[in-house]
Design an enzyme around this catalytic site. Structure first.
Site, PDB file in Angstrom:
ATOM      1  N   GLU A 130     107.603 -69.862 -24.091  1.00 53.19           N
ATOM      2  CA  GLU A 130     107.366 -69.726 -25.472  1.00 53.19           C
ATOM      3  C   GLU A 130     106.051 -69.723 -25.716  1.00 53.19           C
ATOM      4  OE1 GLU A 130     110.076 -72.974 -25.917  1.00 53.19           O
ATOM      5  OE2 GLU A 130     111.368 -71.881 -27.270  1.00 53.19           O
ATOM      6  N   GLU A 166     116.524 -73.928 -21.191  1.00 46.31           N
ATOM      7  CA  GLU A 166     116.699 -75.196 -21.789  1.00 46.31           C
ATOM      8  C   GLU A 166     118.289 -75.438 -21.910  1.00 46.31           C
ATOM      9  OE1 GLU A 166     114.504 -72.692 -22.849  1.00 46.31           O
ATOM     10  OE2 GLU A 166     112.923 -73.838 -23.937  1.00 46.31           O
ATOM     11  N   GLY A 215     109.250 -74.047 -22.792  1.00 43.63           N
ATOM     12  CA  GLY A 215     108.178 -74.113 -23.644  1.00 43.63           C
ATOM     13  C   GLY A 215     106.771 -73.364 -23.040  1.00 43.63           C
ATOM     14  N   ALA A 252     108.283 -77.658 -21.734  1.00 43.12           N
ATOM     15  CA  ALA A 252     107.841 -79.183 -22.506  1.00 43.12           C
ATOM     16  C   ALA A 252     108.199 -80.438 -21.333  1.00 43.12           C
ATOM     17  CB  ALA A 252     108.781 -79.531 -23.425  1.00 43.12           C
TER      18      ALA A 252
HETATM   19  N1  CO8 Z   1     108.492 -81.960 -17.468  1.00 45.04           N
HETATM   20  C1  CO8 Z   1     108.230 -83.005 -16.726  1.00 45.04           C
HETATM   21  N2  CO8 Z   1     107.801 -82.859 -15.504  1.00 45.04           N
HETATM   22  C2  CO8 Z   1     108.028 -81.716 -14.903  1.00 45.04           C
HETATM   23  C3  CO8 Z   1     108.437 -80.568 -15.429  1.00 45.04           C
HETATM   24  C4  CO8 Z   1     108.798 -80.710 -16.876  1.00 45.04           C
HETATM   25  N3  CO8 Z   1     109.177 -79.454 -17.563  1.00 45.04           N
HETATM   26  N4  CO8 Z   1     108.386 -79.650 -14.702  1.00 45.04           N
HETATM   27  C5  CO8 Z   1     108.121 -80.160 -13.428  1.00 45.04           C
HETATM   28  N5  CO8 Z   1     107.877 -81.442 -13.602  1.00 45.04           N
HETATM   29  C6  CO8 Z   1     107.298 -82.449 -12.693  1.00 45.04           C
HETATM   30  C7  CO8 Z   1     108.315 -82.738 -11.654  1.00 45.04           C
HETATM   31  O1  CO8 Z   1     109.243 -83.834 -12.232  1.00 45.04           O
HETATM   32  C8  CO8 Z   1     107.748 -83.273 -10.586  1.00 45.04           C
HETATM   33  O2  CO8 Z   1     107.651 -84.627 -10.719  1.00 45.04           O
HETATM   34  P1  CO8 Z   1     107.262 -85.651  -9.283  1.00 45.04           P
HETATM   35  O3  CO8 Z   1     106.352 -85.090  -8.317  1.00 45.04           O
HETATM   36  O4  CO8 Z   1     106.928 -86.817 -10.057  1.00 45.04           O
HETATM   37  O5  CO8 Z   1     108.800 -85.596  -8.916  1.00 45.04           O
HETATM   38  C9  CO8 Z   1     106.591 -82.432 -10.412  1.00 45.04           C
HETATM   39  O6  CO8 Z   1     106.244 -81.726 -11.675  1.00 45.04           O
HETATM   40  C10 CO8 Z   1     106.697 -81.196  -9.484  1.00 45.04           C
HETATM   41  O7  CO8 Z   1     107.761 -80.525  -9.927  1.00 45.04           O
HETATM   42  P2  CO8 Z   1     109.145 -80.467  -8.657  1.00 45.04           P
HETATM   43  O8  CO8 Z   1     108.921 -81.380  -7.657  1.00 45.04           O
HETATM   44  O9  CO8 Z   1     110.239 -80.336  -9.497  1.00 45.04           O
HETATM   45  O10 CO8 Z   1     108.608 -79.055  -8.103  1.00 45.04           O
HETATM   46  P3  CO8 Z   1     109.587 -77.845  -7.547  1.00 45.04           P
HETATM   47  O11 CO8 Z   1     108.797 -76.707  -6.715  1.00 45.04           O
HETATM   48  O12 CO8 Z   1     110.646 -78.379  -6.701  1.00 45.04           O
HETATM   49  O13 CO8 Z   1     110.374 -76.999  -8.838  1.00 45.04           O
HETATM   50  C11 CO8 Z   1     110.517 -76.123 -11.012  1.00 45.04           C
HETATM   51  C12 CO8 Z   1     109.481 -76.255  -9.940  1.00 45.04           C
HETATM   52  C13 CO8 Z   1     111.643 -75.187 -10.610  1.00 45.04           C
HETATM   53  C14 CO8 Z   1     109.510 -75.710 -11.970  1.00 45.04           C
HETATM   54  C15 CO8 Z   1     110.971 -77.505 -11.546  1.00 45.04           C
HETATM   55  O14 CO8 Z   1     109.872 -78.397 -11.546  1.00 45.04           O
HETATM   56  C16 CO8 Z   1     111.607 -77.334 -12.889  1.00 45.04           C
HETATM   57  O15 CO8 Z   1     112.830 -76.918 -13.042  1.00 45.04           O
HETATM   58  N6  CO8 Z   1     110.983 -78.027 -13.898  1.00 45.04           N
HETATM   59  C17 CO8 Z   1     111.664 -77.784 -15.135  1.00 45.04           C
HETATM   60  C18 CO8 Z   1     111.609 -76.562 -15.910  1.00 45.04           C
HETATM   61  C19 CO8 Z   1     112.198 -76.621 -17.074  1.00 45.04           C
HETATM   62  O16 CO8 Z   1     113.353 -76.865 -17.309  1.00 45.04           O
HETATM   63  N7  CO8 Z   1     111.305 -76.366 -18.203  1.00 45.04           N
HETATM   64  C20 CO8 Z   1     111.880 -76.383 -19.567  1.00 45.04           C
HETATM   65  C21 CO8 Z   1     111.763 -77.769 -20.099  1.00 45.04           C
HETATM   66  S1  CO8 Z   1     112.480 -77.712 -21.524  1.00 45.04           S
HETATM   67  C22 CO8 Z   1     111.473 -76.909 -22.582  1.00 45.04           C
HETATM   68  O17 CO8 Z   1     110.448 -76.613 -22.377  1.00 45.04           O
HETATM   69  C23 CO8 Z   1     111.863 -76.789 -24.146  1.00 45.04           C
HETATM   70  C24 CO8 Z   1     110.877 -76.795 -25.104  1.00 45.04           C
HETATM   71  C25 CO8 Z   1     111.221 -77.110 -26.504  1.00 45.04           C
HETATM   72  C26 CO8 Z   1     111.231 -78.373 -26.871  1.00 45.04           C
HETATM   73  C27 CO8 Z   1     112.064 -78.541 -28.030  1.00 45.04           C
HETATM   74  C28 CO8 Z   1     111.532 -79.908 -28.596  1.00 45.04           C
HETATM   75  C29 CO8 Z   1     112.655 -80.726 -28.955  1.00 45.04           C
END
Ligand code: CO8
Length: 257
Positions: free
Chosen positions: A111, A131, A108, A63
């Site tokens: 999921e 999460e 997500g 998400a």
């Molecule tokens: N949301 C928003 N932006 C994101 C997300 C995300 N999930 N993942 C990556 N991005 C963005 C980064 O912020 C970054 O943006 P910017 O260039 O502006 O800094 C860009 O994408 C590239 O990402 P990274 O620079 O972080 O790239 P890396 O290679 O360093 O890392 C990762 C890649 C490991 C995938 C890292 O981006 C990461 O950990 N992302 C988040 C992953 C995560 O935690 N996902 C779970 C989110 S929670 C969820 O999905 C819950 C769903 C249920 C919701 C329930 C409703 C309430």
């Protein structure tokens, strides 16, 4: 548009296209994804669906955390329900849905993949439910579908630790069906979709429904569902065509009726 749809022969390819956010899903992309699956569900020219992510880094990185961060509990509830509705629409689609996991499938994203019928991964895929490291439990079905796919013991471990799993481990624990070099992934997904699309669509649809509904009931109720599905197929032209073609030693021509 964050969701792209292309159709080739009888296979629809749905691409989540926000590569600058690693295809993280915000409200707009969830709404588009939901509308896409609702439309595809009633399109009888589509016999199988592939879901993938744009670019070579991510399937769906979860998400959109930036959008989610300041939500109130009631807004979070609506967001959880929207994501769950997308997953349910994928799961209930009459056509089999194949996840082509071309990179990160986290939160997500994992999921969404779990809601698909079949998961294929590239060697670069990384899956997980991180999460709890963000202060929340999974919200789009992870606590329910991950245990059903890989068993409750491993699912508990992955959800409580938030540990990410690479493609090879995902294959070993049954989280994905197969792993391919990145350049081959889509081609392999298309070949699998084409193999499915050759079969009688109503028989595939009845099979999908019996498996899906059967997983939520006891064995006796599941077998009753299966018997009903089997009987229903005998009211179709494709049943007569499939069996006649076998006896006449020719390839069947299924019409989806
Ligand atoms: N949301 C928003 N932006 C994101 C997300 C995300 N999930 N993942 C990556 N991005 C963005 C980064 O912020 C970054 O943006 P910017 O260039 O502006 O800094 C860009 O994408 C590239 O990402 P990274 O620079 O972080 O790239 P890396 O290679 O360093 O890392 C990762 C890649 C490991 C995938 C890292 O981006 C990461 O950990 N992302 C988040 C992953 C995560 O935690 N996902 C779970 C989110 S929670 C969820 O999905 C819950 C769903 C249920 C919701 C329930 C409703 C309430």
């Amino acid at each position: 548009m964050p969701i792209q749809v292309a159709q080739e022969d009888r296979v629809a390819l749905v691409t989540v296209d926000r590569p600058e956010r690693l295809n993280a899903l915000n409200t707009q992309s969830l709404q588009e994804l939901l509308a896409t699956f609702e439309r595809l569900a009633s399109d009888s020219s589509v016999r199988a669906i592939i879901v993938t992510g744009a670019g070579d880094r991510a399937f769906i990185a979860g998400a959109d955390i930036a959008e989610m961060k300041d939500k109130s509990p009631s807004e979070a509830l609506a967001f959880a329900r929207l994501g769950q509705a997308v997953c349910s629409a994928i799961e209930a689609a009459p056509q089999p849905v194949i996840a082509a996991i071309n990179g990160y499938a986290l939160g997500g994203g994992c999921e969404i993949a779990l809601a698909c019928d079949i998961r294929l991964a590239s060697e670069t895929a990384v899956l997980g439910q991180p999460e709890v490291a963000l202060g929340v439990p999974p919200g789009w079905g992870g606590t329910q579908r991950l245990p059903r796919v890989i068993g409750p013991g491993l699912a508990r471990e992955l959800i409580y630790t938030g540990r990410r799993v690479r493609a090879e481990e995902a294959l070993r624990i049954g989280l994905v069906n197969a792993v391919y070099p990145p350049a081959e992934l889509l081609e392999r997904a298309r070949a699998l979709a084409a193999e499915i699309a050759r079969n009688a669509p109503l028989a595939v649809r009845l099979s999908k429904e019996a498996i899906r509904r059967g997983l939520d009931v006891d064995l006796a109720a599941g077998l009753a569902l299966e018997a009903q599905a089997f009987a229903l197929a005998f009211s179709t032209a494709d049943q007569r065509e499939g069996m006649s073609a076998f006896l006449e030693k020719r390839s069947p021509e299924f019409r989806g009726a």
